[in-house]
Write a protein that holds these residues in place. Structure first.
Motif, PDB file in Angstrom:
ATOM      1  N   THR A  69     -24.308  14.103  -3.945  1.00  0.00           N
ATOM      2  CA  THR A  69     -24.471  12.675  -3.626  1.00  0.00           C
ATOM      3  C   THR A  69     -24.806  11.883  -4.883  1.00  0.00           C
ATOM      4  O   THR A  69     -24.197  10.852  -5.165  1.00  0.00           O
ATOM      5  N   ILE A  73     -22.394   9.029  -6.604  1.00  0.00           N
ATOM      6  CA  ILE A  73     -22.902   7.664  -6.730  1.00  0.00           C
ATOM      7  C   ILE A  73     -22.840   7.225  -8.192  1.00  0.00           C
ATOM      8  O   ILE A  73     -22.455   6.089  -8.491  1.00  0.00           O
ATOM      9  N   PRO A 118     -27.221   6.114  -0.345  1.00  0.00           N
ATOM     10  CA  PRO A 118     -27.282   4.656  -0.342  1.00  0.00           C
ATOM     11  C   PRO A 118     -27.943   4.112   0.926  1.00  0.00           C
ATOM     12  O   PRO A 118     -27.860   4.726   1.979  1.00  0.00           O
TER      13      PRO A 118
END
Length: 119
Positions: A69, A73, A118
């Motif tokens: 992740t 990102i 997020p």
């Protein structure tokens, strides 16, 4: 709890217990294949990465999901993590918010992952 030692026998040299459980393993595999074949597939229109394995816990799935992740990102990819939320009391799809939910609500792993995903 720890996995039984016979699970990790050298390949090609299963012990007595592993051989005794082989028929049960085959039945379980058939039942699982049948259950999966009955489900409907879905096209979601975005790339999907599944992180998982046959072992239930302690194999690094959550840290892998967090690391992946964070890397995605950093590359500007919009990341969304879907987790079953084992151990949580809330049902249905829940957008986990680390400051709003507790581990009792959604499970400890989705709560931890939400800290890196997020908002």
């Amino acid at each position: 709890m720890q996995a039984p030692a016979f699970w990790y026998a050298p390949p090609g040299r299963p012990g007595l217990m592993a051989r005794a459980l082989t028929p049960l393993g085959r039945l379980y595999a058939r039942a699982t294949a049948k259950r999966l074949a009955q489900g409907e597939g879905a096209r979601v229109g975005v790339p999907v990465i599944c992180i998982g394995n046959i072992n239930a816990g302690g194999t690094g799935k959550t840290p892998t999901a967090i690391a992946l992740t964070m890397r995605l990102i950093a590359r500007g990819v919009a990341v969304h993590v879907v987790s079953r939320g084992h151990g949580g009391r809330l049902t249905g799809p829940v957008r986990v918010e680390e400051r709003r939910h507790s581990a009792a609500d959604v499970g400890d792993e989705p709560l931890l992952i939400a800290a890196f995903a997020p908002r």
